[in-house]
Write a protein that holds these residues in place. Structure first.
Motif, mmCIF file in Angstrom:
data_model
loop_
_atom_site.group_PDB
_atom_site.id
_atom_site.type_symbol
_atom_site.label_atom_id
_atom_site.label_comp_id
_atom_site.label_asym_id
_atom_site.label_seq_id
_atom_site.Cartn_x
_atom_site.Cartn_y
_atom_site.Cartn_z
ATOM 1 N N SER A 57 0.814 -1.217 0.000
ATOM 2 C CA SER A 57 0.000 0.000 0.000
ATOM 3 C C SER A 57 0.844 1.263 0.000
ATOM 4 N N ARG A 58 1.923 1.269 0.766
ATOM 5 C CA ARG A 58 2.732 2.484 0.873
ATOM 6 C C ARG A 58 3.361 2.844 -0.464
ATOM 7 N N TYR A 59 3.744 1.851 -1.256
ATOM 8 C CA TYR A 59 4.347 2.122 -2.552
ATOM 9 C C TYR A 59 3.297 2.501 -3.594
ATOM 10 N N ILE A 60 2.093 1.978 -3.451
ATOM 11 C CA ILE A 60 1.002 2.396 -4.334
ATOM 12 C C ILE A 60 0.669 3.863 -4.088
ATOM 13 N N LEU A 61 0.628 4.254 -2.828
ATOM 14 C CA LEU A 61 0.386 5.655 -2.484
ATOM 15 C C LEU A 61 1.536 6.539 -2.971
ATOM 16 N N LEU A 62 2.758 6.036 -2.850
ATOM 17 C CA LEU A 62 3.917 6.798 -3.329
ATOM 18 C C LEU A 62 3.842 6.991 -4.837
ATOM 19 N N TYR A 63 3.405 5.976 -5.562
ATOM 20 C CA TYR A 63 3.258 6.094 -7.010
ATOM 21 C C TYR A 63 2.236 7.175 -7.356
ATOM 22 N N ASN A 64 1.134 7.193 -6.629
ATOM 23 C CA ASN A 64 0.116 8.219 -6.869
ATOM 24 C C ASN A 64 0.661 9.617 -6.597
ATOM 25 N N LEU A 65 1.431 9.757 -5.520
ATOM 26 C CA LEU A 65 2.031 11.046 -5.171
ATOM 27 C C LEU A 65 3.035 11.491 -6.237
ATOM 28 N N LEU A 66 3.890 10.571 -6.669
ATOM 29 C CA LEU A 66 4.893 10.896 -7.680
ATOM 30 C C LEU A 66 4.254 11.222 -9.027
ATOM 31 N N ILE A 135 -4.960 -3.552 -0.263
ATOM 32 C CA ILE A 135 -4.909 -2.978 -1.607
ATOM 33 C C ILE A 135 -6.240 -2.309 -1.944
ATOM 34 N N ARG A 136 -7.323 -2.942 -1.514
ATOM 35 C CA ARG A 136 -8.646 -2.396 -1.821
ATOM 36 C C ARG A 136 -8.874 -1.059 -1.123
ATOM 37 N N THR A 137 -8.558 -0.979 0.172
ATOM 38 C CA THR A 137 -8.752 0.285 0.893
ATOM 39 C C THR A 137 -7.810 1.372 0.362
ATOM 40 N N THR A 138 -6.631 0.969 -0.078
ATOM 41 C CA THR A 138 -5.694 1.941 -0.650
ATOM 42 C C THR A 138 -6.232 2.519 -1.946
ATOM 43 N N VAL A 139 -6.769 1.658 -2.800
ATOM 44 C CA VAL A 139 -7.354 2.127 -4.061
ATOM 45 C C VAL A 139 -8.543 3.042 -3.797
#
Length: 318
Positions: A57-66, A135-139
């Motif tokens: 989740s942390r890397y998915i959020l980082l991808y969104n931020l980047l 993953i679901r809550t992150t999305v």
């Protein structure tokens, strides 16, 4: 006759010096922007190259931020070049660029909030982290972040509908593209923009500070991983600094507008270049510095891709 030639020569010299200085300041902002864009694109590639990054989740959020920061960098650099070259756009193009900039500008603080809450759960509720942060809550959180930013853009479009497009003889703008030029009543837009910005950044600041306090309290617990807690605390401090620098970018346009009437064009270009570098480019590059250098999983891959030839030579010799 000689005086006329002398005055024309002085005007030509001043124009040449102004053009030269404008080019130099454009390079001053363009080169750092291109460097960090390259690093950002490299980070985006890395975050999609390994399964470990796509499933955390942390890397998915980082991808969104980047991703949002990269788009914002591209748009800001494009708008800067258009302004520096004094290119007049059409009204539809100006609206599209400003709305895209508004959409991506608010993604960073909102994503920082979600990332801070994720770190808070990881430290304070380590046993429940896997069940809460999925993953679901992150999305879902990312969709909510983009929905809030889209709602801001929709509100701006509604305010923009008051513009008398039907009275225009041509869609070609007569002034340089800016968000204030598009609004018939700038006061309404200013009130809304200030209210929305204050709401977002106050909410984001309170969320990050609350997460930091929660991590500090958890650090006193004997059962808490001290190394992980210390690293998370530093990350939250960097998030607060990043949020503050991102907030400073909101005063960029009002400050440029305020000083444009009291300084010469050359001085305005200088101020615009310095503010563009410090208020827009630098805050959008902190994510790479925070995660690309500090994260033990990303750092070796980032170094490898940025210094590929050197790494390959080292591998061959050793």
């Amino acid at each position: 006759m000689s005086h006329l030639n002398l005055s024309q020569s002085n005007i030509t010299t001043e124009q040449y010096q102004g053009l030269l200085e404008r080019v130099l300041f454009s390079i001053f902002t363009t080169v750092p922007c291109c460097v960090f864009l390259f690093i950002n694109f490299t980070m985006l590639f890395i975050l999609r190259s390994k399964a470990v990054f796509c499933e955390a989740s942390r890397y998915i959020l980082l991808y969104n931020l980047l991703f949002a920061d990269t788009v914002m960098l591209l748009l800001s650099q494009l708008m800067y070049i258009i302004t520096a070259c004094r290119i007049l756009l059409t009204y539809p193009m100006c609206v599209v660029l400003n709305m895209l900039a508004a959409l991506t500008e608010e993604i960073s603080p909102l994503t920082l909030v979600v990332m801070s809450l994720e770190r808070y759960v990881a430290v304070c509720y380590p046993l429940s982290h896997a069940s809460i942060i999925t993953i679901r809550t992150t999305v879902v959180a990312i969709i909510v972040v983009w929905a809030i930013s889209s709602l801001n853009v929709l509100t701006r479009v509604i305010l923009l509908l008051q513009f008398p497009f039907e009275d225009l003889q041509s869609l070609q703008m007569t002034k340089l593209c800016s968000v204030r030029v598009m609004f018939v009543v700038p006061t309404k837009f200013d009130y809304y923009n200030k209210a929305y910005t204050c709401f977002v950044f106050v909410s984001a600041g309170l969320a990050i500070i609350s997460s930091y306090i929660g991590v500090m309290i958890a650090a006193r617990s004997a059962s808490t991983d001290k190394a992980s807690t210390h690293k998370t605390r530093n990350t939250l401090l960097l998030h607060m600094m990043q949020l503050g620098l991102t907030l400073s970018s909101t005063i960029h346009n009002p400050l440029i507008t305020a000083v444009s009437d009291i300084v010469t064009r050359i001085v305005l270009v200088r101020i615009h270049s310095i503010l563009c570098l410090s208020h827009i480019i630098f805050p959008r590059c902190l994510s790479v510095l925070i995660y690309g250098i500090r994260d033990q999983t990303i750092r070796p891959l980032l170094v490898y891709h940025l210094c590929c030839r050197k790494t390959l030579i080292t591998v061959q010799f050793f």
